[in-house]
Design a protein around this motif. Structure first.
Motif, PDB file in Angstrom:
ATOM      1  N   ALA D 250       0.833  -1.198   0.000  1.00 45.54           N
ATOM      2  CA  ALA D 250       0.000   0.000   0.000  1.00 45.54           C
ATOM      3  C   ALA D 250       0.871   1.252   0.000  1.00 45.54           C
ATOM      4  O   ALA D 250       0.606   2.206  -0.734  1.00 45.54           O
ATOM      5  N   ALA D 251       1.931   1.212   0.812  1.00 48.96           N
ATOM      6  CA  ALA D 251       2.818   2.382   0.877  1.00 48.96           C
ATOM      7  C   ALA D 251       3.495   2.628  -0.465  1.00 48.96           C
ATOM      8  O   ALA D 251       3.761   3.770  -0.854  1.00 48.96           O
ATOM      9  N   ILE D 387       2.791   1.182   6.923  1.00 47.79           N
ATOM     10  CA  ILE D 387       2.611   2.440   6.187  1.00 47.79           C
ATOM     11  C   ILE D 387       3.217   3.601   6.980  1.00 47.79           C
ATOM     12  O   ILE D 387       3.903   4.464   6.433  1.00 47.79           O
ATOM     13  N   GLU D 388       2.981   3.578   8.277  1.00 44.89           N
ATOM     14  CA  GLU D 388       3.518   4.649   9.132  1.00 44.89           C
ATOM     15  C   GLU D 388       5.058   4.657   9.069  1.00 44.89           C
ATOM     16  O   GLU D 388       5.679   5.715   9.009  1.00 44.89           O
ATOM     17  N   VAL D 390       6.964   3.722   6.618  1.00 47.08           N
ATOM     18  CA  VAL D 390       7.391   4.287   5.337  1.00 47.08           C
ATOM     19  C   VAL D 390       7.215   5.801   5.350  1.00 47.08           C
ATOM     20  O   VAL D 390       8.085   6.565   4.918  1.00 47.08           O
ATOM     21  N   ARG D 391       6.086   6.237   5.906  1.00 48.26           N
ATOM     22  CA  ARG D 391       5.798   7.666   5.928  1.00 48.26           C
ATOM     23  C   ARG D 391       6.886   8.433   6.693  1.00 48.26           C
ATOM     24  O   ARG D 391       7.420   9.439   6.222  1.00 48.26           O
ATOM     25  N   ILE D 392       7.244   7.917   7.841  1.00 49.42           N
ATOM     26  CA  ILE D 392       8.276   8.587   8.643  1.00 49.42           C
ATOM     27  C   ILE D 392       9.622   8.552   7.932  1.00 49.42           C
ATOM     28  O   ILE D 392      10.340   9.551   7.868  1.00 49.42           O
ATOM     29  N   ALA D 393       9.960   7.395   7.378  1.00 51.08           N
ATOM     30  CA  ALA D 393      11.255   7.253   6.717  1.00 51.08           C
ATOM     31  C   ALA D 393      11.414   8.297   5.619  1.00 51.08           C
ATOM     32  O   ALA D 393      12.461   8.938   5.497  1.00 51.08           O
ATOM     33  N   ILE D 394      10.362   8.490   4.842  1.00 48.52           N
ATOM     34  CA  ILE D 394      10.469   9.398   3.703  1.00 48.52           C
ATOM     35  C   ILE D 394      10.402  10.853   4.138  1.00 48.52           C
ATOM     36  O   ILE D 394      11.176  11.679   3.675  1.00 48.52           O
ATOM     37  N   ARG D 395       9.509  11.167   5.069  1.00 43.75           N
ATOM     38  CA  ARG D 395       9.389  12.575   5.451  1.00 43.75           C
ATOM     39  C   ARG D 395      10.641  13.068   6.141  1.00 43.75           C
ATOM     40  O   ARG D 395      11.030  14.215   6.011  1.00 43.75           O
ATOM     41  N   ARG D 425      -1.988  10.091   0.908  1.00 46.26           N
ATOM     42  CA  ARG D 425      -0.805   9.776   0.107  1.00 46.26           C
ATOM     43  C   ARG D 425       0.463  10.000   0.931  1.00 46.26           C
ATOM     44  O   ARG D 425       0.453  10.693   1.940  1.00 46.26           O
ATOM     45  N   ILE D 426       1.541   9.385   0.480  1.00 51.76           N
ATOM     46  CA  ILE D 426       2.838   9.621   1.128  1.00 51.76           C
ATOM     47  C   ILE D 426       3.647  10.481   0.166  1.00 51.76           C
ATOM     48  O   ILE D 426       4.106  10.005  -0.874  1.00 51.76           O
TER      49      ILE D 426
END
Ligand code: TPP
Ligand code: TPP
Ligand code: SF4
Ligand code: SF4
Ligand code: MG
Ligand code: MG
Lengths: 612, 344, 344, 612
Positions: D250-251, D387-388, D390-395, D425-426
């Motif tokens: 999903a991410a 998902i969380e 991935v979100r943190i890693a990218i931001r 969205r990420i």
């Protein structure tokens, strides 16, 4: 001829600085040895360039050696040198900010060419632009005078120029009224063996430097630092890495075990391997493994086979060893892991010092993984700490982590050589009785028996899977697992039984207690001593044992209004103390690849005092 | 100097040993039909014949089905961590050269995570006997392809086929300068004990690739070689000094073609004297033989290479002896060496 | 589906590139006289000729003097951790097969700590160009023996001589199934760029062992091969399809003796047609050549082996393409696949 | 014919147990799916034997599957099953201690031979010796009845015997009034594809089991569990490992990135690889590396190249990855590291669950090494947690550690399938502008730009040595190093900005706050709910974010008289809370390879309440 005065000083710090090729480390070492022979207490700080070989004359290539000598106890190499000998502009540029206001500056004028000034990043010549007005500057054409002095020896130009450090050494000897004998003997004995011509030239350079001080009109003063009160005995200078190596040697003798070192080179730990590889005649086996994992694994094999097993490394290498450390823990075999800390994370600052592997040492493994952690506080103390690590490993059948750091590893101090037969032996008992043999039976320290291959009737199998209590068979039983986790934890906890009561230096209770560990000892002790001298109710506790912590530590901490924890990291010991004792320990950090200064510690403590 | 802290119990008499002395009370925990059983039986069979007191034998393994082996051997043993057995064994052997040290490992343990320790132990010629059970699969983790699985193999982790090209373990061992390299199949009741015994008597690192069947996750991988019906066509038994012949009646042989490539020839028409002759001391020939791969060629079994070279631990002992002869000094002397000064 | 998040900037024109485009503003930090300088110069020289836009080139290294290389290349680059460059590069290449990915490593970085990643990258035929600077010493840590140092070598960590027997890196690479294997010396201004360029154009893993002088800790290790005076006697230039000749006038050759062992022969008396002929596609021959070792034999330089085999990342791309053709489904479909039920 | 009664129950827990070869996992899964379709809330716990293949009939080979179904919310598989189906004596021996007093026991009598009793360690036959008097025992010759029912299909004996689990399933369906349709469809569709004959036989066995319940005189009661109130939507059962895999998928979609998984198989994490390797058609690349170091390093390469980079492992593998995690940290690249915790230390209990890698996750690396750590609380929550991560890693351009455990990984629960286009969205931004490009410049989250190979004009070099602020050049400067260490720490600290306020379940302030993390969620929630129901002033906080901790957590903790921290370790989170908030958190531990029971939690909280 100018009249020369002699002044008596209590202490002085002198720094030699030049290009990496200029031989500053040798100069420093010679000065150190001569000073030690003269009976001063002292501490040193060699500072190598981080680059392998930075281009000559650049900032990146500057190498320095600082020496603090005194007629009193010395704890650190000194915050700010009183004297700076700079062999080129880059050395001046790098080191001037540290020089004490009004300090003495000896500069090799020959190197202050436009090209070199530019390489060092100078826009104008500091010899001429007045920027050195705050110091006592002695410009000396060290290169030229050296070349003149040794012209008749017949060295080629390159080799001849290299003698200039001995000229500088001679000059420094004159300035501090040190005898030349030791260095003369060294040149004639050690150096002459390798290169007789060079030895001859350096001898001349040394004497010329001394004579220059004596005769040149510019020097008006020389200094005398009286002898310190030093415990009687035989001394030599050792670095921390030597201390570890010699401590392990001593532990080998005290335990009667054969020694095995399995390791992979890594800065700043490699010298331990270099040292130990020299003792083949004493039966030491060193194994240069293919990587750090093989280093520790071979040591585990040696421990299983009954050896005094050691592995040495630095931060990233310790990370790689974590899985195998847990195997040693599960096997309950004695093993000493020496971690010489350096600047992290990742490759970080490999040639600089830091204390940032404490958390990794305590917690850096999967599962519940209690491993004793101890730390050395000074180069000489590395010797004692290494013996202590071996002692704990064997008595409790456990891997033990010994933490030193780059500052201790490369720094040196005078060390009183102990008599081995006066040190307590390290008792070793190999199990031999087949009757009732339980591979995971335990004594009152909760140590299991050491039953080594070759012993008839004790054949048994061990491994990394959870073991059944007593039998050591593989067990997937939940209750047994919890029991074993707790037994392993309790075994380590019981090591606190042999930790001596915490030594509190200074006030026994009062305002601020400064708690440190490892290589910051000298700076903290000196800083606290200064405040004690000024009448403050402060004290210093320096921890050798980080896991387990001393049983009485909580009580000691609670006797003070404030606990200050200076560390060369972002607050790792303070996390531990807060967790264990629920005290609001204040962390004082420095993460600059450099040790604390005494003055920084004193200032930080003062700030806390003011805040009370 | 006080008495040694090391036990001085006399060694037991190895001539009294039999197979069952090497069996443990623990029942092996392998699947029914697993090739590991037959290997265990063969090892337990040859050990009593080696004249080594049982207490001087150590089995070290990594992790995998194969690596449970030490639990079933009534000797000293360690079931260590994944891939590291050769390194652990190196420490045991270097400290105590008198012990007989065996490594048991799998194709994953030795060639995936442990590949580096494996080749380094071999190049050092550490006197270890390394038995690699090659079932061409990760058994313990329930069936992923291994570094010896064929390219395109479908497994749980490679539903579309493994994109990896496999190692040829014999080639790897040879290039790692191993002084003894052999191959046998798990159920080869003649060939396996023969190479085990030669390996045991070899002074230096000895590597045996044992083709092992995993009936659960890779059944039949070596059937062509172990099945009575097809065996003769596919097995090339290596014998030092003998021409390379195979087939039910040795009617086929291996020769070099003009491009220095192997060809299978009919011995009768080609002539036995033109066949390649096996030479255990020729490392290029051994490598050449390792490249004979099923199905284009018969699979060589037996000893590929056997040469003498001082073993690592022997060289270390020699250095220690030489150093002791050169320099008599105590630990106290070491502490006091260098520039010293005395404060009175 | 929204637009790709990946940048869509057009590639730059590689035909405009020259050597100096690949130089960085950072001054190399190697010792004076270090062989790394000449290697750097040769690499910077051949890159503009490859027709690859500069931004599509990535240099990945481990740790060591040699591994500082990427800092001096004005391309994308990573100076990673000790021994792991092939693994990192494998991730780069698998994700982005379009990039030209180079690995720079040393004999310690590639063969000590990194030995396993090295051989696995080769067996997978990952399309990486691996340049190993072999100075037979650990330079950065100031002079310990390496896995390619000769046995008995005295260094800081082996004052009594190294007990380790060294690897033959070409043999190791061949046994790891590398599809392109070559050797050149740092200051060979003809041979080095030639193999660099062939390696660059090879589709698959390409390994070059570069003999590199470390004037500080192992000076002159390769002098016999690089010194004008002795070179002709010691260098065997490999050329595909050509007989193996060397010597100032090619007067000497390599042949097989009756025991299938190499011999040095006088071409005039022995006959050129009886010499071995180089064949880059014969892996046993390549191995045989790798065993020609100084001083008994001349040192082969040039390409030992060059064969075609699908590269790892290509096989992966093919699998993805095939899977996409076989099955059209979205991520949402994947979430909803399997046994589901609906609560209203 | 006997009259049969139907009883309505709110909830029931049933456990199927047998030999590993008996197909208990399949039986459990079928029952689960049918139950889910029937609209109950549920939770499951599969319990595999630790041994690869223990000998048939032994304790070591017992495999179990427990299912808790209810008309209310379900948080755990249930402490004590109400019903135990035991296919052989070993299964009875292992599982009986858990059965609720008075519970229902269905035993396959055919297996209670002397040999099997001995294998299971029974001295006498429990069917006869009265030892089961406290339970409602239903002895059924399951094997014999199965064989009879399928005699005409013509399977060989071995294959025929294997059908007995479907007989047991049919019987259980009867007992709980479940329809057969789902299982019939499964047999006809899925099983028939592989083996038509076996499918036919199993179908018969299933129906025979059901009919046996209906007709056999011994069963007097059947039970009905009414539908639960469940949020509307499409559901399926997922395990935690599937949850992670689907969350990453999903991410991938939400970010638009290409996914790369670099990993090495290790229990219990391998299934994530198995799952993800099936999505080639979605562009997922999985790389089975030669070891865990290559696994993470390849992922670092993929992150550098612009991928959604992931590596997965379990405890010992995480230890091996520590050095490379620090490289990712220094490079400041986004990377998700999934660690499925298992029993440690060392190889430990590889197939059992534990929460003992928290300290390793937080601290297990050299140097100052701040890495965000998050944890999933249930199989379905693994999806959100991935998902969380991935979100943190990218931001924040950072490696992120996601902790799950063996219990979550293999356990399953019904999961409401989300609509991807309803999820946020990420956002991803690749830097492309050469003007003013600073590889280590930072945005307001302190994230540096992601500038990937292939982008013209952004060619730059990064590495593991300390970097100069902004330029990213190698820097040995001490001041810069300290600045960078602090920037890296602050970057992670700022992630707290996006952590939602701590959710307190139960009393907002009061007596005891129970703080948990990870897979203990269900047991803690159920235990606390029970006490809340009894009127106690207690509450539950379950942490997703372990580093950084939520900004308001300290305030929340201080609102309660006591903080109790239940963990499947020896107190790792409690160390963290004590350190950070100086509260005397009480640790409640269990290290038995098994999850907490609701009753254990309730009891522990009660004990604290009493101590107040
Ligand atoms: C550090 C670590 N990584 C991964 C694993 C998981 N693991 C155990 S055995 C194994 C592979 C086994 O394959 P092989 O060596 O061929 O042995 P087999 O089971 O086939 O005999 C793996 C990947 C582990 N135990 N430890
Ligand atoms: C994990 C780890 N272990 C050890 C080191 C120390 N180390 C750095 S480079 C090196 C060896 C370098 O040798 P080589 O690869 O031959 O490179 P060279 O310097 O000779 O070019 C070692 C042991 C390290 N940086 N990291
Ligand atoms: S899984 Fe394969 S290798 Fe492992 S025990 Fe079973 S049959 Fe043997
Ligand atoms: S130490 Fe050797 S290899 Fe390293 S830079 Fe200097 S000369 Fe080159
Ligand atoms: Mg295998
Ligand atoms: Mg090298």
């Amino acid at each position: 001829m100018l009249e020369k005065h002699t002044e008596v000083l209590e202490a002085v710090a002198i720094r030699f600085a030049g290009d990496s090729g200029d031989g500053m480390q040798l100069t420093g070492t010679q000065f150190t040895e001569t000073t030690a022979l003269a009976g001063n207490d002292l501490a040193t700080f060699p500072d190598y360039p981080a680059e392998i070989r930075a281009p000559a004359g650049t900032i990146g290539g500057v190498s320095g050696f600082q020496l603090h000598l005194s007629s009193k106890d010395v704890f650190t190499p000194g915050d700010e040198p009183d004297v700076l000998v700079a062999m080129n502009p880059a050395a001046l540029k790098v080191n001037l900010p540290d020089l004490k206001p009004g300090g003495i500056l000896i500069l090799n004028t020959e190197q202050f060419s436009d090209k070199n000034l530019e390489r060092a990043g100078y826009k104008s010549n500091p010899l001429e632009d007045g920027s050195l007005a705050a110091y006592r500057v002695y410009p000396v054409d060290i290169t030229g005078l050296t070349l003149k002095a040794i012209a008749d020896v017949g060295l080629n130009q390159r080799a001849a120029v290299r003698c200039k450090n001995f000229f500088a050494l001679g000059l420094a000897y004159w300035m501090f009224n040190r005898p030349l004998e030791h260095s003369i003997a060294w040149i004639e004995q050690t150096m002459a063996k390798k290169d007789a011509l060079a030895a001859q030239a350096n001898l001349k350079a040394l004497k010329a430097g001394h004579a220059y001080g004596e005769t040149a009109e510019i020097f008006t003063h020389s200094y005398v630092i009286p002898e310190a009160k030093i415990a009687p005995g035989k001394y030599k200078n050792i670095t921390g890495n030597e201390g570890v190596a010699l401590g392990l040697l001593a532990a080998m003798q005290l335990s009667g075990l054969d020694m095995f070192l399995g390791t992979y080179p890594i800065t700043p730990a490699t010298d331990i391997l270099h040292h130990l590889s020299k003792y083949k005649h004493l039966g030491v086996k060193t194994f240069q493994a293919e990587d750090e994992i093989a280093g520790i694994c071979s040591a585990i094999g040696a421990a299983y086979a009954g050896g005094l097993a050691v592995t040495t490394t630095s931060g990233p290498g310790l990370a790689l060893k974590s899985e195998a450390m847990n195997l040693a823990l599960m096997l309950e075999l004695p093993l000493v892991i020496v971690n010489v800390q350096r600047g992290g994370p990742s490759t970080g600052l490999p040639t600089k010092t830091e204390q940032s592997d404490l958390m990794q040492a305590l917690y850096g493994r999967n599962g519940e993984s209690p491993i004793p952690v101890i730390a050395a506080r000074s180069p000489g103390d590395c010797f004692d700490a290494a013996i202590e690590a071996v002692r704990i490993a064997i008595r409790s059948m456990t891997p033990v982590l010994l933490l030193t750091d780059g500052y201790l590893a490369n720094g040196s101090e005078p060390w009183r050589i102990p008599k081995l037969d006066e040190l307590p032996r390290i008792p070793v008992h190999f199990h031999t009785e087949p009757n009732g043999f339980q591979p995971y039976g335990r004594d009152d320290r909760l140590a299991r028996p050491w039953a080594i291959p070759g012993t008839p009737g004790l054949e048994h199998r061990i491994g990394g899977l959870e073991k059944a209590n007593l039998t050591g068979a593989v067990s997937y039983d939940g209750g047994n697992h919890e029991l074993m986790c707790k037994l392993r934890a309790e075994k380590i906890r019981r090591i606190a039984d042999i930790i001596p009561p915490t030594e509190v230096h200074g006030a026994l209770d009062g305002d601020v207690l400064v708690v440190g560990w490892g290589g910051t000892y000298g700076a903290i002790r000196a800083g606290v001593d200064k405040l004690l001298g000024d009448g403050h109710r402060v004290a210093h506790v320096h921890l050798r044992h980080l896991n387990p912590l001393p049983a009485d530590l909580g009580a000691v901490l609670h006797r003070f209004k404030k606990v200050l924890v200076p560390e060369l990291n972002l607050g790792q010991l303070s996390h531990l103390l807060r967790d264990r004792y629920l005290i609001d320990a204040v962390s004082y950090n420095k993460v600059q690849g450099k040790p604390f200064k005494e003055s920084e510690i004193a200032r930080a403590v003062l700030a806390e005092l003011e805040r009370l | 100097m006080t008495a040694s802290v090391y036990p001085t119990v006399p060694a037991t008499d190895p001539s009294l040993l039999s197979k069952k002395d090497f069996q443990t009370e623990v029942d092996p925990r392998w699947c029914p039909g697993c090739g590991d059983y037959s290997i265990l039986a063969q090892v337990q069979r040859i050990l009593p014949e080696l004249g080594i007191p049982k207490e001087q034998i150590v089995f070290i393994s990594g992790i995998g089905c194969s690596s449970r082996f030490p639990y079933y051997m009534n000797t000293y043993g360690m079931h260590s961590i994944h891939g590291r057995a050769p390194a652990i064994a190196s420490g045991v052997k270097t400290l105590r050269p008198g012990l007989s040290v065996w490594v048991v490992t799998g194709d994953g343990d030795a060639l995936a995570i442990g590949g580096n320790h494996f080749i380094h132990a071999l190049r050092r010629n550490m006197d270890l006997k390394i038995l690699m059970f090659n079932n061409r699969i990760y058994g313990l983790t329930k069936g992923q392809y291994s570094p010896t699985s064929e390219q395109g193999k479908k497994t749980k982790s490679s539903p579309a086929g493994a994109p990896d090209y496999p190692f040829n373990p014999i080639s790897v061992a040879l290039s790692a300068e191993a002084t003894f390299v052999a191959r046998a199949a798990d159920i080869d009741a003649k060939g396996l004990p023969a190479v085990l015994e030669r390996a045991a008597r070899h002074k230096g690192s000895a590597y045996i690739e044992i083709y092992q069947n995993c009936p659960i996750f890779n059944d039949g991988a070596h059937d062509y070689l172990t099945d009575r019906k097809t065996k003769a066509e596919h097995e090339l038994r290596l014998e030092h000094g003998k021409p390379l012949r195979f087939g039910a009646n040795g009617e086929k042989g291996i020769a070099l073609d003009t491009r220095m490539q192997p060809v299978v020839v009919d011995v009768a028409t080609y002539g036995e004297d033109r066949l390649l002759v096996h030479d255990e001391q020729n490392d290029s020939l051994a490598y050449f033989l390792s490249r004979l791969v099923h199905p284009a060629f018969p699979t060589p079994v037996g000893v590929f290479r056997c040469v003498e070279r001082p073993s690592y631990e022997q060289l270390v002992e020699d250095q220690l002896t030489a150093a002791r002869e050169r320099k008599v000094a105590s630990v106290q002397d070491a502490l006091e060496a260098g520039e010293t000064w005395t404060v009175a």
